[in-house]
Design a protein around this motif. Structure first.
Motif, mmCIF file in Angstrom:
data_model
loop_
_atom_site.group_PDB
_atom_site.id
_atom_site.type_symbol
_atom_site.label_atom_id
_atom_site.label_comp_id
_atom_site.label_asym_id
_atom_site.label_seq_id
_atom_site.Cartn_x
_atom_site.Cartn_y
_atom_site.Cartn_z
ATOM 1 N N LEU A 100 40.708 37.900 38.641
ATOM 2 C CA LEU A 100 39.152 38.261 37.648
ATOM 3 C C LEU A 100 38.798 36.831 37.818
ATOM 4 C CD1 LEU A 100 39.455 39.499 34.780
ATOM 5 C CD2 LEU A 100 38.925 40.443 36.460
ATOM 6 N N GLU A 101 39.330 35.852 39.387
ATOM 7 C CA GLU A 101 39.014 34.593 39.774
ATOM 8 C C GLU A 101 38.030 34.343 40.272
ATOM 9 O OE1 GLU A 101 42.182 36.155 40.192
ATOM 10 O OE2 GLU A 101 43.565 34.363 39.706
ATOM 11 N N TRP A 102 37.405 35.644 41.046
ATOM 12 C CA TRP A 102 35.642 35.406 42.035
ATOM 13 C C TRP A 102 35.466 35.774 41.142
ATOM 14 C CZ3 TRP A 102 32.840 39.449 41.144
ATOM 15 C CH2 TRP A 102 33.174 40.236 40.668
ATOM 16 N N ILE A 103 34.795 35.484 40.134
ATOM 17 C CA ILE A 103 34.273 34.936 38.751
ATOM 18 C C ILE A 103 33.534 33.917 39.099
ATOM 19 C CG2 ILE A 103 33.515 35.958 36.369
ATOM 20 C CD1 ILE A 103 34.798 38.688 36.182
ATOM 21 N N HIS A 116 35.782 47.215 27.256
ATOM 22 C CA HIS A 116 36.347 45.966 27.291
ATOM 23 C C HIS A 116 36.423 44.956 27.898
ATOM 24 C CE1 HIS A 116 37.884 47.945 23.771
ATOM 25 N NE2 HIS A 116 38.054 48.730 23.689
ATOM 26 N N ASP A 117 35.717 45.648 29.688
ATOM 27 C CA ASP A 117 36.269 44.748 30.676
ATOM 28 C C ASP A 117 34.890 43.879 30.539
ATOM 29 O OD1 ASP A 117 36.631 43.782 33.268
ATOM 30 O OD2 ASP A 117 36.162 45.657 34.149
ATOM 31 N N VAL A 118 35.106 42.009 30.826
ATOM 32 C CA VAL A 118 34.237 41.586 31.693
ATOM 33 C C VAL A 118 33.894 41.732 32.869
ATOM 34 C CG1 VAL A 118 36.301 39.825 29.596
ATOM 35 C CG2 VAL A 118 36.111 39.884 32.065
ATOM 36 N N LEU A 148 48.090 54.002 26.682
ATOM 37 C CA LEU A 148 48.009 52.523 26.814
ATOM 38 C C LEU A 148 48.274 51.461 26.466
ATOM 39 C CD1 LEU A 148 45.100 53.060 29.570
ATOM 40 C CD2 LEU A 148 47.086 53.005 29.947
ATOM 41 N N LYS A 149 48.897 50.069 25.903
ATOM 42 C CA LYS A 149 49.802 49.543 25.342
ATOM 43 C C LYS A 149 48.456 48.367 24.723
ATOM 44 C CE LYS A 149 52.488 46.217 28.155
ATOM 45 N NZ LYS A 149 53.785 46.085 28.732
ATOM 46 N N PRO A 150 48.072 47.876 23.730
ATOM 47 C CA PRO A 150 47.532 46.803 23.144
ATOM 48 C C PRO A 150 47.412 45.440 24.087
ATOM 49 C CG PRO A 150 48.001 47.799 20.941
ATOM 50 C CD PRO A 150 49.232 48.116 22.027
ATOM 51 N N THR A 151 46.357 44.835 24.816
ATOM 52 C CA THR A 151 46.991 43.360 25.605
ATOM 53 C C THR A 151 45.464 43.002 26.023
ATOM 54 O OG1 THR A 151 47.730 43.027 27.849
ATOM 55 C CG2 THR A 151 46.372 44.835 27.573
ATOM 56 N N ASN A 152 46.236 41.221 26.014
ATOM 57 C CA ASN A 152 44.681 40.608 25.515
ATOM 58 C C ASN A 152 44.406 40.468 27.320
ATOM 59 O OD1 ASN A 152 44.000 40.086 22.982
ATOM 60 N ND2 ASN A 152 45.539 39.020 22.719
ATOM 61 N N ASP A 153 44.962 40.825 28.172
ATOM 62 C CA ASP A 153 45.110 40.466 29.769
ATOM 63 C C ASP A 153 43.881 41.517 30.375
ATOM 64 O OD1 ASP A 153 45.295 40.338 32.299
ATOM 65 O OD2 ASP A 153 46.953 40.998 32.355
ATOM 66 N N PRO A 154 43.100 40.142 30.104
ATOM 67 C CA PRO A 154 41.485 40.550 31.001
ATOM 68 C C PRO A 154 41.754 41.903 32.483
ATOM 69 C CG PRO A 154 41.751 38.616 32.002
ATOM 70 C CD PRO A 154 43.136 38.659 30.605
ATOM 71 N N GLY A 155 42.760 41.149 33.163
ATOM 72 C CA GLY A 155 42.784 42.015 34.375
ATOM 73 C C GLY A 155 43.670 43.781 34.076
ATOM 74 N N CYS A 156 43.963 43.736 32.429
ATOM 75 C CA CYS A 156 44.400 45.650 32.296
ATOM 76 C C CYS A 156 43.077 46.441 32.430
ATOM 77 C CB CYS A 156 44.940 45.694 31.224
ATOM 78 S SG CYS A 156 47.279 45.577 31.860
ATOM 79 N N ALA A 157 42.182 45.091 31.643
ATOM 80 C CA ALA A 157 40.467 45.766 31.322
ATOM 81 C C ALA A 157 40.030 46.527 32.479
ATOM 82 C CB ALA A 157 39.875 45.183 30.080
ATOM 83 N N ASN A 171 50.598 50.987 36.676
ATOM 84 C CA ASN A 171 51.326 50.694 36.279
ATOM 85 C C ASN A 171 51.605 49.820 38.032
ATOM 86 O OD1 ASN A 171 51.239 49.970 33.684
ATOM 87 N ND2 ASN A 171 53.868 49.562 33.914
ATOM 88 N N LYS A 172 50.728 50.288 38.561
ATOM 89 C CA LYS A 172 51.577 50.855 40.390
ATOM 90 C C LYS A 172 50.630 48.575 40.639
ATOM 91 C CE LYS A 172 48.253 52.449 42.691
ATOM 92 N NZ LYS A 172 47.659 53.407 43.743
ATOM 93 N N ALA A 173 49.640 48.281 39.555
ATOM 94 C CA ALA A 173 49.333 47.200 40.137
ATOM 95 C C ALA A 173 49.305 45.683 38.968
ATOM 96 C CB ALA A 173 48.673 46.453 41.277
ATOM 97 N N SER A 174 49.945 46.284 37.866
ATOM 98 C CA SER A 174 49.085 46.398 36.447
ATOM 99 C C SER A 174 50.524 46.473 35.729
ATOM 100 C CB SER A 174 48.375 46.454 35.254
ATOM 101 O OG SER A 174 48.213 47.525 35.013
ATOM 102 N N ASP A 175 50.487 45.766 34.415
ATOM 103 C CA ASP A 175 51.688 45.346 33.320
ATOM 104 C C ASP A 175 50.544 45.984 31.715
ATOM 105 O OD1 ASP A 175 53.833 45.900 31.319
ATOM 106 O OD2 ASP A 175 54.292 43.436 31.388
#
Length: 511
Positions: free
Chosen positions: A223-226, A362-364, A409-418, A450-454
């Motif tokens: 999400l660095e592009w934001i 939950h996606d920003v 899906l597991k609970p996560t605070n990683d915005p990339g997953c959302a 999980n191809k490009a996430s956890d």
């Protein structure tokens, strides 16, 4: 005693039976899981437990399982009945003719399959993109366009790529571009950003029309592009896109990415805009005697480009055929940001463009830009803020998903997953409407998440970020050394063909 013997027999397989492929949300039989559950309870029960209580518990488990199986069967029968409808008969409704009224809640099975299909075409942009800075081909597509879908294992989708799309890195969105560390590379200033594809004859017969699809790549740096968004609105006419209303504005970074070019670069000699318009013109003329549709898809920043290009195609009138027929233009957007102001929204809708935005609540990213002045603000206040350079409004219809509803899906605070596209496609497969139980409709493999996430729960034993190039593209040459394999040159960009159609569009004065 027979019941106890059965439970002990299946006990060693309890963990396997709880894997992703036997779990409850698939709607499979629960007998094995139920028996294993009881067996586990037997194992941990006190020695004073009586046999009748164990049998009673087993009967309760089986009764509960039967109720769920009956519910699954009813849902399956409903889905089978719905799928008896022919896609060719209702494709206009599925692509927004009536703004998807009555198709989202409950979720129409055919619409779900179409959303997943086009989402996979957007996902193909990520899977085919070379984002490894140690590769001299970094920033390019890993495959030739003639073998694009076959190389990704998607030959059955029934499309062929007619043109690749490129953009220049000389813009204000540096995190969108990837560059190689090699001194000699395929291009210093270009990145591959998507493709135009056309349905083949068999697929067109099934779809009920010849479908021209445009897929845009999003970013590959999470999400660095934001942070690169200038959050500054700019009139679309400022970049030579024809518009009768000077108050129609879009985010400046999106507009620059779409319209900028580099005369010194073979791939970016023409802007992404010019590449799109000329290819659409060529294809509409080629298939002028057929029924056509233009479907544009993209994820993340690619969603913004999809909406912007849909606007441009209709504003320029490329979807109006010589005999007056209007080719419907629709956008299927995944996790996209706001693109322009309220005047842009109104202009887009007046041109007949239909937009369906699939978002995770939950996606920003869908919440930006325009954090303070947007479509949720009171109309009177929004009217006052209309002229501000940071007043934005979403377009089209929104389909909200919630990753917390998926048991995979597991609970996560990683915005990339959302924000992850494969996660969105997984959520689509299990979505049946607000308040409905999450059940995978097609059994689409959850491992793809999980191809490009956890993001998958650990007990499914799917490694995170598992999709990798074989040996990262390294091959062993005859003398035993490991080197990067050479790739075919991208020599089919056809600038002469583009220039011919630019002349017909009256856009060739820039060259």
């Amino acid at each position: 005693m027979a019941a106890i013997s059965l439970s002990c027999t299946v006990l060693p397989f309890t963990k396997l039976n709880l894997s992703a492929y036997k779990s409850h949300p698939f709607g499979t039989s629960k007998l094995t899981v139920s028996t294993s559950t009881v067996a586990a309870k037997v194992l941990h029960s006190k020695t004073t437990d009586s046999l009748p209580s164990i049998i009673t518990e087993l009967e309760k488990e089986r009764a509960h399982s039967k109720e769920e199986d009956d519910q699954n069967e009813r849902e399956t029968n409903t889905t089978t009945h719905e799928n008896e409808r022919r896609l060719s008969d209702i494709w206009r409704e599925l692509h927004g003719q009536d703004d998807w009224v009555g198709l989202l809640d409950p979720m129409d099975p055919l619409l779900r399959s179409e959303l997943i299909r086009y989402g996979e075409m957007a996902q193909a942009c990520y899977d085919a993109f070379d984002f490894d800075p140690f590769s001299k081909y970094c920033g390019s597509c890993r495959f030739t366009r003639h073998a694009f879908f076959e190389s990704l294992g998607m030959a059955q989708n029934g499309y062929h790529v007619s043109r690749y799309l490129f953009a220049t890195s000389n813009i204000n969105l540096p995190n969108f571009f990837k560059k190689s560390r090699w001194p000699k590379v395929w291009s210093k200033n270009a990145n591959w950003i998507g493709y135009v594809a056309v349905s083949d004859d068999d697929t067109s017969a099934r779809l009920g029309r010849r479908d021209i699809s445009i897929a845009w790549r999003g970013t590959v740096t999470r999400l660095e592009w934001i942070v690169d968004l200038m959050d500054f609105l700019k009139p679309v006419s400022a970049n030579r896109i024809p518009c009768p209303d000077q108050t129609v504005k879009v985010e400046s970074g999106f507009l620059d990415l779409y319209t900028d070019k580099d005369a010194t670069c073979r791939f970016c000699q023409f802007s992404a805009r010019e590449q799109i318009l000329t290819e659409i013109k060529r294809l509409v003329e080629k298939y002028s005697d057929e029924e056509l549709s233009i479907t544009i898809t993209g994820h993340s920043l690619g969603s913004a480009l999809a909406i912007l290009s849909a606007y441009d195609i209709t504003e320029t009138g490329l979807n109006v055929m010589s005999d007056g027929r209007v080719v419907p233009v629709s956008v299927l957007s995944y996790s996209g940001p706001r693109v322009g102001n309220v005047r842009f929204k109104e202009r887009l809708e007046s041109l007949g463009v239909k937009v369906l935005r699939v978002v995770n609540v939950h996606d920003v990213v869908p919440k930006s830009p325009g954090l303070f002045f947007n479509e949720h603000v009171a109309p009177r206040l929004m009217k006052l803020a209309e002229g501000l350079p940071w007043s934005y409004s979403h377009v089209g219809v929104q389909l909200e998903l919630d990753h917390k509803n998926s048991p995979f899906l597991k609970p996560t605070n990683d915005p990339g997953c959302a924000h992850n596209l494969e996660a969105h496609l997984h959520l689509l497969d299990g979505y049946h409407g607000k308040g409905h139980r999450f059940v995978l409709a097609s059994g689409r493999d959850p491992a793809l998440v999980n191809k490009a996430s956890d993001f998958l729960k650990d007990h499914y034993l799917v490694p995170p970020y598992w999709r990798q190039d074989h040996n990262k593209g390294m091959v062993r040459c005859k003398d035993g050394r490991w080197i990067q394999a050479e790739r075919p040159k991208l020599d089919d960009h056809h600038p002469e063909d583009i220039h011919h159609h630019l002349k017909q569009l009256g856009l060739a004065s820039d060259h």
